[in-house]
Design a protein around this motif. Structure first.
Motif, PDB file in Angstrom:
ATOM      1  N   ILE A  42       0.846  -1.203   0.000  1.00  0.00           N
ATOM      2  CA  ILE A  42       0.000   0.000   0.000  1.00  0.00           C
ATOM      3  C   ILE A  42       0.878   1.248   0.000  1.00  0.00           C
ATOM      4  N   VAL A  43       1.978   1.223   0.757  1.00  0.00           N
ATOM      5  CA  VAL A  43       2.898   2.359   0.762  1.00  0.00           C
ATOM      6  C   VAL A  43       3.596   2.481  -0.590  1.00  0.00           C
ATOM      7  N   GLN A  44       4.051   1.354  -1.129  1.00  0.00           N
ATOM      8  CA  GLN A  44       4.803   1.390  -2.386  1.00  0.00           C
ATOM      9  C   GLN A  44       3.949   1.858  -3.557  1.00  0.00           C
ATOM     10  N   GLY A  45       2.633   1.605  -3.484  1.00  0.00           N
ATOM     11  CA  GLY A  45       1.730   2.101  -4.524  1.00  0.00           C
ATOM     12  C   GLY A  45       1.079   1.030  -5.368  1.00  0.00           C
ATOM     13  N   ALA A  46       1.028  -0.198  -4.868  1.00  0.00           N
ATOM     14  CA  ALA A  46       0.403  -1.286  -5.637  1.00  0.00           C
ATOM     15  C   ALA A  46      -1.042  -0.938  -5.973  1.00  0.00           C
ATOM     16  N   GLY A  47      -1.432  -1.228  -7.202  1.00  0.00           N
ATOM     17  CA  GLY A  47      -2.806  -0.992  -7.632  1.00  0.00           C
ATOM     18  C   GLY A  47      -2.979   0.235  -8.503  1.00  0.00           C
ATOM     19  N   VAL A  48      -1.967   1.123  -8.543  1.00  0.00           N
ATOM     20  CA  VAL A  48      -2.077   2.320  -9.378  1.00  0.00           C
ATOM     21  C   VAL A  48      -1.158   2.198 -10.587  1.00  0.00           C
ATOM     22  N   HIS A  49      -1.517   2.867 -11.660  1.00  0.00           N
ATOM     23  CA  HIS A  49      -0.644   2.964 -12.825  1.00  0.00           C
ATOM     24  C   HIS A  49       0.323   4.134 -12.680  1.00  0.00           C
ATOM     25  N   LEU A  50      -0.093   5.178 -11.957  1.00  0.00           N
ATOM     26  CA  LEU A  50       0.707   6.393 -11.840  1.00  0.00           C
ATOM     27  C   LEU A  50       1.491   6.388 -10.528  1.00  0.00           C
ATOM     28  N   SER A  51       2.811   6.408 -10.623  1.00  0.00           N
ATOM     29  CA  SER A  51       3.641   6.448  -9.421  1.00  0.00           C
ATOM     30  C   SER A  51       3.446   7.750  -8.653  1.00  0.00           C
ATOM     31  N   CYS A  52       3.062   8.804  -9.349  1.00  0.00           N
ATOM     32  CA  CYS A  52       2.827  10.087  -8.672  1.00  0.00           C
ATOM     33  C   CYS A  52       1.530  10.073  -7.882  1.00  0.00           C
ATOM     34  N   MET A  53       0.764   8.965  -7.956  1.00  0.00           N
ATOM     35  CA  MET A  53      -0.510   8.888  -7.240  1.00  0.00           C
ATOM     36  C   MET A  53      -0.485   7.871  -6.097  1.00  0.00           C
ATOM     37  N   SER A  54       0.690   7.492  -5.616  1.00  0.00           N
ATOM     38  CA  SER A  54       0.736   6.778  -4.340  1.00  0.00           C
ATOM     39  C   SER A  54       0.300   7.760  -3.256  1.00  0.00           C
ATOM     40  N   TYR A  55      -0.204   7.260  -2.134  1.00  0.00           N
ATOM     41  CA  TYR A  55      -0.685   8.224  -1.135  1.00  0.00           C
ATOM     42  C   TYR A  55       0.455   9.028  -0.501  1.00  0.00           C
ATOM     43  N   PRO A  56       1.686   8.471  -0.314  1.00  0.00           N
ATOM     44  CA  PRO A  56       2.771   9.342   0.159  1.00  0.00           C
ATOM     45  C   PRO A  56       3.071  10.489  -0.815  1.00  0.00           C
ATOM     46  N   ALA A  57       3.016  10.221  -2.124  1.00  0.00           N
ATOM     47  CA  ALA A  57       3.285  11.264  -3.111  1.00  0.00           C
ATOM     48  C   ALA A  57       2.212  12.350  -3.077  1.00  0.00           C
ATOM     49  N   ILE A  58       0.958  11.938  -2.955  1.00  0.00           N
ATOM     50  CA  ILE A  58      -0.144  12.910  -2.905  1.00  0.00           C
ATOM     51  C   ILE A  58      -0.007  13.798  -1.678  1.00  0.00           C
ATOM     52  N   ILE A  59       0.273  13.190  -0.530  1.00  0.00           N
ATOM     53  CA  ILE A  59       0.435  13.955   0.710  1.00  0.00           C
ATOM     54  C   ILE A  59       1.606  14.918   0.594  1.00  0.00           C
ATOM     55  N   GLY A  76      -8.788   5.575  -4.767  1.00  0.00           N
ATOM     56  CA  GLY A  76      -8.680   5.070  -3.408  1.00  0.00           C
ATOM     57  C   GLY A  76      -7.510   5.673  -2.665  1.00  0.00           C
ATOM     58  N   TYR A  77      -6.368   5.781  -3.338  1.00  0.00           N
ATOM     59  CA  TYR A  77      -5.205   6.398  -2.693  1.00  0.00           C
ATOM     60  C   TYR A  77      -5.436   7.877  -2.405  1.00  0.00           C
ATOM     61  N   ASP A  78      -6.158   8.542  -3.280  1.00  0.00           N
ATOM     62  CA  ASP A  78      -6.455   9.948  -3.033  1.00  0.00           C
ATOM     63  C   ASP A  78      -7.328  10.098  -1.791  1.00  0.00           C
ATOM     64  N   ASP A  79      -8.291   9.189  -1.593  1.00  0.00           N
ATOM     65  CA  ASP A  79      -9.111   9.224  -0.382  1.00  0.00           C
ATOM     66  C   ASP A  79      -8.270   8.992   0.868  1.00  0.00           C
ATOM     67  N   ILE A  80      -7.378   7.996   0.807  1.00  0.00           N
ATOM     68  CA  ILE A  80      -6.480   7.745   1.944  1.00  0.00           C
ATOM     69  C   ILE A  80      -5.661   8.992   2.248  1.00  0.00           C
ATOM     70  N   ALA A  81      -5.096   9.601   1.212  1.00  0.00           N
ATOM     71  CA  ALA A  81      -4.240  10.771   1.415  1.00  0.00           C
ATOM     72  C   ALA A  81      -5.011  11.927   2.042  1.00  0.00           C
ATOM     73  N   ARG A  82      -6.220  12.209   1.557  1.00  0.00           N
ATOM     74  CA  ARG A  82      -7.009  13.323   2.096  1.00  0.00           C
ATOM     75  C   ARG A  82      -7.292  13.138   3.582  1.00  0.00           C
ATOM     76  N   ARG A  83      -7.597  11.905   3.979  1.00  0.00           N
ATOM     77  CA  ARG A  83      -7.949  11.658   5.381  1.00  0.00           C
ATOM     78  C   ARG A  83      -6.712  11.621   6.269  1.00  0.00           C
ATOM     79  N   LEU A  84      -5.632  11.025   5.778  1.00  0.00           N
ATOM     80  CA  LEU A  84      -4.403  10.975   6.566  1.00  0.00           C
ATOM     81  C   LEU A  84      -3.741  12.345   6.658  1.00  0.00           C
ATOM     82  N   LEU A  85      -3.993  13.172   5.676  1.00  0.00           N
ATOM     83  CA  LEU A  85      -3.426  14.518   5.648  1.00  0.00           C
ATOM     84  C   LEU A  85      -3.769  15.301   6.909  1.00  0.00           C
ATOM     85  N   GLN A  86      -4.997  15.173   7.366  1.00  0.00           N
ATOM     86  CA  GLN A  86      -5.413  15.915   8.560  1.00  0.00           C
ATOM     87  C   GLN A  86      -4.643  15.449   9.795  1.00  0.00           C
TER      88      GLN A  86
END
Length: 322
Positions: free
Chosen positions: A154-171, A304-314
């Motif tokens: 989940i941290v590495q970004g499995a499931g996405v095509h875009l590496s820039c859209m892992s949740y650590p990258a979004i945050i 899904g990663y964008d949702d995780i990032a938005r919530r973890l961001l707070q």
């Protein structure tokens, strides 16, 4: 490609972030000491998840000279221009390619971020710009210390095509902070020798997301990991995340029981630590969220990663300001 100048890498004008070790290619671990680490960690460290090159240029064109050492898996080098995703360069295994990213743009300064693939072993050898184009450093991050994420797929970004859209990258983009991605797929299990490496990464905050790769280990392993990190970085905020929901939990009783066991282990181990915030993964991505947010019932997609990032961001905002 007339009137194009190639700039060989590494080059300090093209700042590299994300703990990349570049020899003949980009890795996330140094060669020395690899034999002391679990094979699964070494295997995943070949893929430069979270590694970025950042710079500002007024060049109307951008070319990349690259070589891939493994299959693309529909991933490549993501180009983000002034914070907006531009395109992905897909690389073929075994060939050295010169690929155009963009051309014909007005000659004004733009901030370029190149995200290297999270599931492909590559070397980015050179960057091609218009001859005599201006090159300068990207906008500095607000803190020299990065956010350090340690965990699983989940941290590495499995499931996405875009590496820039892992949740650590979004945050990282939301907070204008550097980050280090130490996600190692199913090898994110909290071994002492791996945690020692994580602990040696100076951090503004440590985010632990081992998820279901933690497996059927006792709470002692997780507790020892927290103690190691706290001893190495006594003042650094720690965010510990329990596993997010996976739709397999609805249909596989053993999988559900293991998921609940891991959540309970992490809750018990995290008690009594100062400056540690426990985050329930199901609050980041829960059962009501899963419709259309995963391709395999286990790993999120970009939404899904964008949702995780938005919530973890707070949570991270509170940790970094407290």
């Amino acid at each position: 490609m007339t009137d194009t100048q190639w700039h060989s890498l590494p080059d300090t004008r093209f700042q590299c972030h994300g703990l990349a070790v570049k020899a003949d290619r980009y890795h996330r671990l140094p060669e020395s000491g690899k034999d002391l680490l679990p094979p699964g960690v070494v295997e995943q460290a070949r893929f430069p998840a979270g590694v970025r090159l950042r710079f500002v240029t007024n060049s109307p064109r951008l070319w990349l000279r690259c070589q891939a050492y493994s299959l693309a898996k529909d991933h490549g080098i993501d180009c983000v221009v002034d914070g907006v995703y531009w395109r992905t360069v897909i690389l073929k295994e075994g060939t050295t390619d010169e690929v155009m990213v963009f051309q014909g743009l007005p000659e004004i300064n733009r901030q370029i971020e190149l995200y290297l693939p999270h599931e492909q072993e590559i070397d980015l050898q050179a960057i091609g710009l218009k001859t005599e184009a201006e090159i300068s450093a990207a906008e500095p991050y607000i803190d020299e210390l990065p956010l350090v994420f340690y965990g699983s797929s989940i941290v590495q970004g499995a499931g996405v095509h875009l590496s820039c859209m892992s949740y650590p990258a979004i945050i990282s983009r939301h907070l204008n902070r550097d980050f280090v991605n130490l996600g190692f797929y199913g090898a994110g299990r909290g071994e002492s020798e791996v945690v020692k490496y994580v602990a040696n990464c100076p951090a503004s905050a440590l985010v632990l997301d081992l998820g279901k790769s933690y497996g059927r280990q006792s709470a002692e392993v997780y507790l020892h990991m927290l103690q190691q990190l706290r001893e190495a970085q006594p003042e650094t905020p720690i965010v510990a995340i329990t596993p997010i929901f996976s739709s397999r939990e609805c249909f596989d009783l053993r999988f559900y029981e293991r998921s609940e066991m891991i959540r309970d282990v992490m809750r018990r181990a995290a008690k009594g630590f100062d400056n540690l915030m426990l985050v329930e993964g199901e609050a980041l991505l829960g059962e009501p969220d899963w419709a259309g947010l995963s391709v395999d019932g286990l790993h999120p997609n970009e939404k899904g990663y964008d949702d995780i990032a938005r919530r973890l961001l707070q949570v991270l905002k509170r940790c970094l300001t407290s």
